[in-house]
Write a protein that holds these residues in place. Structure first.
Motif, PDB file in Angstrom:
ATOM      1  N   ARG A   1       0.847  -1.197   0.000  1.00  0.00           N
ATOM      2  CA  ARG A   1       0.000   0.000   0.000  1.00  0.00           C
ATOM      3  C   ARG A   1       0.884   1.249   0.000  1.00  0.00           C
ATOM      4  NH1 ARG A   1      -2.854  -3.979   2.667  1.00  0.00           N
ATOM      5  NH2 ARG A   1      -1.400  -3.834   4.407  1.00  0.00           N
ATOM      6  N   ILE A   2       0.696   2.074  -1.027  1.00  0.00           N
ATOM      7  CA  ILE A   2       1.519   3.265  -1.208  1.00  0.00           C
ATOM      8  C   ILE A   2       0.630   4.502  -1.151  1.00  0.00           C
ATOM      9  CG2 ILE A   2       3.060   4.504  -2.783  1.00  0.00           C
ATOM     10  CD1 ILE A   2       3.898   1.812  -3.909  1.00  0.00           C
ATOM     11  N   LEU A   3       1.052   5.471  -0.368  1.00  0.00           N
ATOM     12  CA  LEU A   3       0.345   6.752  -0.285  1.00  0.00           C
ATOM     13  C   LEU A   3       1.191   7.829  -0.943  1.00  0.00           C
ATOM     14  CD1 LEU A   3      -1.857   8.680   0.758  1.00  0.00           C
ATOM     15  CD2 LEU A   3      -0.616   8.767   2.937  1.00  0.00           C
ATOM     16  N   VAL A   4       0.628   8.494  -1.961  1.00  0.00           N
ATOM     17  CA  VAL A   4       1.310   9.579  -2.660  1.00  0.00           C
ATOM     18  C   VAL A   4       0.745  10.900  -2.160  1.00  0.00           C
ATOM     19  CG1 VAL A   4       1.881  10.594  -4.901  1.00  0.00           C
ATOM     20  CG2 VAL A   4       1.589   8.110  -4.699  1.00  0.00           C
TER      21      VAL A   4
ATOM     22  N   GLN B   1       0.763  16.489 -10.371  1.00  0.00           N
ATOM     23  CA  GLN B   1       1.844  15.645  -9.863  1.00  0.00           C
ATOM     24  C   GLN B   1       1.284  14.349  -9.279  1.00  0.00           C
ATOM     25  OE1 GLN B   1       5.075  15.891 -10.029  1.00  0.00           O
ATOM     26  NE2 GLN B   1       5.338  17.966 -10.820  1.00  0.00           N
ATOM     27  N   LEU B   2       0.177  14.456  -8.541  1.00  0.00           N
ATOM     28  CA  LEU B   2      -0.454  13.266  -7.972  1.00  0.00           C
ATOM     29  C   LEU B   2      -0.816  12.266  -9.065  1.00  0.00           C
ATOM     30  CD1 LEU B   2      -2.981  14.407  -5.201  1.00  0.00           C
ATOM     31  CD2 LEU B   2      -0.910  13.059  -4.893  1.00  0.00           C
TER      32      LEU B   2
ATOM     33  N   THR C   1       1.058   8.641  -9.682  1.00  0.00           N
ATOM     34  CA  THR C   1       0.194   7.459  -9.603  1.00  0.00           C
ATOM     35  C   THR C   1       0.317   6.616 -10.861  1.00  0.00           C
ATOM     36  OG1 THR C   1      -1.372   8.625  -8.173  1.00  0.00           O
ATOM     37  CG2 THR C   1      -2.175   6.664  -9.322  1.00  0.00           C
ATOM     38  N   HIS C   2       0.342   7.254 -12.021  1.00  0.00           N
ATOM     39  CA  HIS C   2       0.501   6.516 -13.281  1.00  0.00           C
ATOM     40  C   HIS C   2       1.849   5.814 -13.348  1.00  0.00           C
ATOM     41  CE1 HIS C   2      -3.261   7.555 -14.961  1.00  0.00           C
ATOM     42  NE2 HIS C   2      -3.000   8.816 -15.263  1.00  0.00           N
ATOM     43  N   LEU C   3       2.898   6.451 -12.813  1.00  0.00           N
ATOM     44  CA  LEU C   3       4.236   5.853 -12.858  1.00  0.00           C
ATOM     45  C   LEU C   3       4.319   4.568 -12.035  1.00  0.00           C
ATOM     46  CD1 LEU C   3       6.635   8.949 -12.587  1.00  0.00           C
ATOM     47  CD2 LEU C   3       6.270   7.496 -14.584  1.00  0.00           C
ATOM     48  N   ILE C   4       3.593   4.525 -10.930  1.00  0.00           N
ATOM     49  CA  ILE C   4       3.698   3.360 -10.032  1.00  0.00           C
ATOM     50  C   ILE C   4       2.466   2.468 -10.072  1.00  0.00           C
ATOM     51  CG2 ILE C   4       5.253   4.521  -8.437  1.00  0.00           C
ATOM     52  CD1 ILE C   4       2.902   5.025  -6.616  1.00  0.00           C
ATOM     53  N   ASP C   5       1.500   2.789 -10.927  1.00  0.00           N
ATOM     54  CA  ASP C   5       0.232   2.062 -10.930  1.00  0.00           C
ATOM     55  C   ASP C   5       0.417   0.666 -11.513  1.00  0.00           C
ATOM     56  OD1 ASP C   5      -2.362   1.431 -10.613  1.00  0.00           O
ATOM     57  OD2 ASP C   5      -3.132   2.646 -12.264  1.00  0.00           O
TER      58      ASP C   5
END
Length: 227
Positions: free
Chosen positions: A9-12, A19-20, A24-28
């Motif tokens: 579970r990752i919180l950005v 930026q959010l 999110t797209h980079l790590i999704d």
């Protein structure tokens, strides 16, 4: 009965929605990660507490360093008060040598420069996952060469080492983080090692402490047995 998710579970956290979305797209990766987002530090802290109560704690926080009200460093400091702390990655478009040193001292797993790239973010996430497994040691010794030697040995054994040559600085560090092991020199220039150990015991009665001294007095040894 629903089984708990095995995903990380990752919180950005970023005050800019663009930026959010980009991070999110980079790590999704639907197979590996479950991604949460927050637009400020207070919202992020609330999400972390909620997830902890639901027995599904956040594993990694990726936070912008420059945000209004609560910046990345301040958010990280708030998280150190929790019983279960997520690993922390800081993102910054203005990283300096001073901020990088501060990140290392305060136990931030990685600092990633903006604009973020998929490769650098993946490296930071991998580092954060490994960092989470490491045991933490607080090493307090005013003899720099000895401290460096101890730290090198401990790191080779898989420990993450926080070090201080000052007793006063160590007093601040013991209230910031949870440590698995403490190495304390009894003969510090600014505070007696016994007093530092007593402060640690007050916070963590079960703490594992190794005291170091080449010239401890009988009185100090008696005091050590009492703390």
């Amino acid at each position: 009965m629903e089984q708990p998710s095995s995903k990380q579970r990752i919180l950005v956290v970023d005050d800019e929605r663009r930026q959010l979305t980009g991070i999110t797209h980079l790590i999704d990766d639907g197979d590996r990660y479950q991604v949460f987002t927050a637009e400020n530090g207070e919202e992020a802290f609330a999400i972390i507490k909620t997830q902890a109560l639901q027995k599904a704690p956040i594993d990694v926080v990726i936070s912008d360093s420059h945000m209004p009200q609560v910046n990345g460093f301040q958010l990280h400091q708030k998280l150190t008060l929790l019983d279960e702390q997520p690993t922390f990655i800081l993102t910054s478009a203005f990283a300096t040598d001073a901020s990088l040193r501060r990140a290392r001292i305060e136990g931030i797993a990685a600092v990633v420069a903006k604009p973020l790239k998929k490769n650098s973010l993946e490296q930071a996430l991998n580092k954060a996952m490994e960092w989470k497994k490491q045991r933490r040691v607080l090493l307090v010794d005013d003899h720099v060469h000895l401290a460096n030697s101890y730290a090198k040995t401990l790191r080779s054994e898989g420990y993450f080492v926080f070090s201080s040559t000052s007793g006063q600085k160590a007093l601040k560090l013991i209230h910031k983080f949870y440590y698995d092991l403490y190495y304390i020199d009894l003969n510090l220039p600014d505070i007696r090692g016994v007093e530092l150990i007593r402060a640690i015991r007050e916070q963590r009665p079960d703490a594992m402490i190794v005291s170091i001294s080449g010239e401890a007095t009988e009185a100090e040894l008696r005091q050590l047995r009492q703390v």
